[in-house]
Design a protein around this motif. Structure first.
Motif, PDB file in Angstrom:
ATOM      1  N   GLU A   1       0.697  -1.382  -0.019  1.00 56.82           N
ATOM      2  CA  GLU A   1      -0.048  -0.049   0.041  1.00 56.82           C
ATOM      3  C   GLU A   1       0.830   0.516   0.002  1.00 56.82           C
ATOM      4  O   GLU A   1       0.250   2.594   0.207  1.00 56.82           O
ATOM      5  CB  GLU A   1      -0.809   0.095   1.144  1.00 56.82           C
ATOM      6  N   ASP A   2       1.965   1.307  -0.142  1.00 56.94           N
ATOM      7  CA  ASP A   2       3.196   1.953  -0.148  1.00 56.94           C
ATOM      8  C   ASP A   2       3.343   2.798  -1.284  1.00 56.94           C
ATOM      9  O   ASP A   2       3.995   3.880  -2.050  1.00 56.94           O
ATOM     10  CB  ASP A   2       4.671   2.038   0.906  1.00 56.94           C
ATOM     11  N   THR A   3       2.690   1.766  -2.245  1.00 57.51           N
ATOM     12  CA  THR A   3       3.292   2.006  -4.083  1.00 57.51           C
ATOM     13  C   THR A   3       2.145   3.090  -4.232  1.00 57.51           C
ATOM     14  O   THR A   3       1.060   3.705  -3.822  1.00 57.51           O
ATOM     15  CB  THR A   3       2.514   0.900  -4.441  1.00 57.51           C
ATOM     16  N   ALA A   4       3.200   4.428  -4.484  1.00 55.98           N
ATOM     17  CA  ALA A   4       2.822   4.671  -5.304  1.00 55.98           C
ATOM     18  C   ALA A   4       3.826   6.331  -5.855  1.00 55.98           C
ATOM     19  O   ALA A   4       4.614   6.122  -6.091  1.00 55.98           O
ATOM     20  CB  ALA A   4       1.842   6.213  -3.305  1.00 55.98           C
ATOM     21  N   VAL A   5       3.909   7.731  -6.545  1.00 57.53           N
ATOM     22  CA  VAL A   5       4.275   7.814  -7.240  1.00 57.53           C
ATOM     23  C   VAL A   5       4.189   9.549  -5.859  1.00 57.53           C
ATOM     24  O   VAL A   5       3.220   9.754  -4.801  1.00 57.53           O
ATOM     25  CB  VAL A   5       3.910   9.369  -8.100  1.00 57.53           C
ATOM     26  N   TYR A   6       5.939   9.603  -5.124  1.00 55.48           N
ATOM     27  CA  TYR A   6       6.424  10.200  -4.518  1.00 55.48           C
ATOM     28  C   TYR A   6       7.193  11.717  -4.850  1.00 55.48           C
ATOM     29  O   TYR A   6       7.716  11.890  -5.466  1.00 55.48           O
ATOM     30  CB  TYR A   6       7.003   9.649  -3.825  1.00 55.48           C
TER      31      TYR A   6
END
Length: 116
Positions: free
Chosen positions: A89-94
């Protein structure tokens, strides 16, 4: 104005670690509150972590507290995000953010994918 360039994203397995860096230029870096935000597909951009201009105070979203650490080096105009115990769930564009009064500046973003 502030220009921000993120680096350090990539693919990592669950439980792994990554370190994101954000290089700033163009203005007095040490006067800005710096933050890391993220945006997952289909979701709104959310605050992950923030650090005051002096570096003496930080705050984190509940979802990353105890796993992520934000830090800054005002001499090097850098802000970093150490991410441990990564979850899918940390998958993302930062995105790196610089904030001062009514001004906000953003980097172009770096992709973090947590997957086995």
């Amino acid at each position: 104005q502030v220009q921000l360039v993120e680096s350090g994203g990539g693919l990592v397995q669950p439980g792994g670690s990554l370190r994101l860096s954000c290089a700033a230029s163009g203005s007095i870096f040490s006067t800005y509150t710096m933050g890391w935000y993220r945006q997952a597909p289909g979701k709104q951009r959310e605050l992950v972590a923030r650090i005051t201009s002096s570096g003496r105070s930080t705050n984190y979203s509940d979802s990353v507290k105890g796993r992520f650490t934000i830090s800054r080096d005002n001499a090097e105009n850098m802000v970093s995000l150490q991410m441990n115990s990564l979850k899918s769930e940390d998958t993302a564009v930062y995105y790196c953010n610089a904030h001062l009064h009514l001004l906000d500046y953003w980097g172009q973003g770096t992709q973090v994918t947590v997957s086995s």
